[in-house]
Design a protein around this motif. Sequence first.
Motif, PDB file in Angstrom:
ATOM      1  N   ASN A  74      24.667   3.763  32.268  1.00 16.42           N
ATOM      2  CA  ASN A  74      24.143   5.097  31.523  1.00 16.42           C
ATOM      3  C   ASN A  74      23.537   4.358  30.218  1.00 16.42           C
ATOM      4  N   TYR A  75      23.984   3.319  29.586  1.00 16.34           N
ATOM      5  CA  TYR A  75      23.427   2.638  28.470  1.00 16.34           C
ATOM      6  C   TYR A  75      22.124   2.190  28.912  1.00 16.34           C
ATOM      7  N   THR A  76      22.097   1.354  29.834  1.00 17.41           N
ATOM      8  CA  THR A  76      20.924   0.949  30.445  1.00 17.41           C
ATOM      9  C   THR A  76      19.524   2.061  30.527  1.00 17.41           C
ATOM     10  N   ALA A  77      20.218   2.941  31.389  1.00 18.85           N
ATOM     11  CA  ALA A  77      19.230   4.369  31.329  1.00 18.85           C
ATOM     12  C   ALA A  77      18.901   4.884  29.932  1.00 18.85           C
ATOM     13  N   ALA A  78      19.602   4.995  29.211  1.00 19.64           N
ATOM     14  CA  ALA A  78      19.473   5.370  27.741  1.00 19.64           C
ATOM     15  C   ALA A  78      18.402   4.560  27.162  1.00 19.64           C
ATOM     16  N   VAL A  79      18.462   3.314  27.326  1.00 24.90           N
ATOM     17  CA  VAL A  79      17.313   2.428  26.599  1.00 24.90           C
ATOM     18  C   VAL A  79      16.030   2.570  27.127  1.00 24.90           C
ATOM     19  N   ALA A  80      16.033   2.718  28.702  1.00 24.85           N
ATOM     20  CA  ALA A  80      14.731   3.060  29.506  1.00 24.85           C
ATOM     21  C   ALA A  80      14.176   4.419  29.073  1.00 24.85           C
ATOM     22  N   GLU A 108      21.801  -3.056  21.277  1.00 24.13           N
ATOM     23  CA  GLU A 108      23.138  -3.318  20.847  1.00 24.13           C
ATOM     24  C   GLU A 108      24.496  -2.950  21.384  1.00 24.13           C
ATOM     25  N   ALA A 109      24.465  -1.918  21.934  1.00 27.75           N
ATOM     26  CA  ALA A 109      25.413  -1.365  22.858  1.00 27.75           C
ATOM     27  C   ALA A 109      25.482  -2.166  24.176  1.00 27.75           C
ATOM     28  N   LEU A 110      24.244  -2.336  24.593  1.00 26.40           N
ATOM     29  CA  LEU A 110      24.362  -3.155  25.931  1.00 26.40           C
ATOM     30  C   LEU A 110      24.983  -4.394  25.647  1.00 26.40           C
ATOM     31  N   ASN A 111      24.759  -4.996  24.635  1.00 22.21           N
ATOM     32  CA  ASN A 111      25.587  -6.350  24.554  1.00 22.21           C
ATOM     33  C   ASN A 111      27.143  -6.208  24.340  1.00 22.21           C
ATOM     34  N   ALA A 112      27.370  -5.227  23.887  1.00 21.66           N
ATOM     35  CA  ALA A 112      28.829  -4.757  23.501  1.00 21.66           C
ATOM     36  C   ALA A 112      29.625  -4.689  25.047  1.00 21.66           C
ATOM     37  N   MET A 113      28.471  -3.779  25.582  1.00 21.37           N
ATOM     38  CA  MET A 113      29.186  -3.308  26.950  1.00 21.37           C
ATOM     39  C   MET A 113      29.358  -4.580  27.998  1.00 21.37           C
ATOM     40  N   HIS A 114      28.607  -5.508  27.878  1.00 18.03           N
ATOM     41  CA  HIS A 114      28.815  -6.681  28.786  1.00 18.03           C
ATOM     42  C   HIS A 114      29.928  -7.570  28.032  1.00 18.03           C
ATOM     43  N   SER A 115      30.189  -7.531  26.876  1.00 21.47           N
ATOM     44  CA  SER A 115      31.267  -7.978  26.331  1.00 21.47           C
ATOM     45  C   SER A 115      32.736  -7.274  26.764  1.00 21.47           C
ATOM     46  N   ALA A 116      32.494  -6.090  26.724  1.00 23.04           N
ATOM     47  CA  ALA A 116      33.665  -5.323  27.037  1.00 23.04           C
ATOM     48  C   ALA A 116      34.022  -5.303  28.709  1.00 23.04           C
ATOM     49  N   ILE A 117      33.007  -5.599  29.444  1.00 21.60           N
ATOM     50  CA  ILE A 117      32.975  -5.683  30.924  1.00 21.60           C
ATOM     51  C   ILE A 117      33.964  -6.879  31.037  1.00 21.60           C
ATOM     52  N   HIS A 118      33.425  -8.446  30.431  1.00 18.59           N
ATOM     53  CA  HIS A 118      34.027  -9.492  30.428  1.00 18.59           C
ATOM     54  C   HIS A 118      35.527  -9.352  30.065  1.00 18.59           C
ATOM     55  N   ALA A 119      35.760  -8.817  28.849  1.00 18.15           N
ATOM     56  CA  ALA A 119      36.992  -8.611  28.435  1.00 18.15           C
ATOM     57  C   ALA A 119      38.044  -7.874  29.403  1.00 18.15           C
ATOM     58  N   LEU A 120      37.439  -6.756  30.114  1.00 21.25           N
ATOM     59  CA  LEU A 120      38.206  -5.936  30.900  1.00 21.25           C
ATOM     60  C   LEU A 120      38.827  -6.808  32.073  1.00 21.25           C
ATOM     61  N   ALA A 121      37.633  -7.674  32.470  1.00 20.91           N
ATOM     62  CA  ALA A 121      37.840  -8.934  33.725  1.00 20.91           C
ATOM     63  C   ALA A 121      38.954  -9.925  33.219  1.00 20.91           C
TER      64      ALA A 121
END
Length: 179
Positions: A74-80, A108-121
């Motif tokens: 969703n955030y990726t689509a928002a940037v687009a 900036e949120a995309l970077n945070a989302m990638h970090s969140a996915i890593h943290a979840l994993a």
Amino acid sequence: MAARLLIPILLVLLVVSHVALASIVEETCAKVENISLRKELEAICVTTLQAAPGSATADTHGLAVIATNLTLVNYTAAVATIKDLQRHGGWTDGQQAALATCRERYTEALNAMHSAIHALATGQKQAYEDNMIAARRASTDCTAASVAADKEESPLRKVNADAEHLTVVAMVIFYLLYL
């Protein structure tokens, strides 16, 4: 005779298992509504998760992963969308500034989302929460910038609302892991 009974029995078992698996999403999404105290989120949660491959057989952790990944999409689509609006032009100076702010925040949120996915994993609870909160600021900051720039309805109203809803859904499902 036994073969004749086998097919109906298998069909009944298939239907029952599908109903049971579908209810996992529905039960989880009902909890999302109860915890968030936002009635609109249950329907958004159910619709979004049921459309995602793997959700019918996922446990709570799997649903948290799916919801977080959908939030990233969703955030990726928002940037687009924001880039597309900027390319088409025709905006006042205030609207252009708001779009620039929105693009910056969602990037900036995309970077945070990638970090969140890593943290979840990797099971890093606090890092997940911190990154999701940081990502969530994109929609609120973008809404504030849009309102300040233009008293009319923002072209990003739905983008911001969707981002907000999906982020909260993902965060609450993640929270359910620790109840």
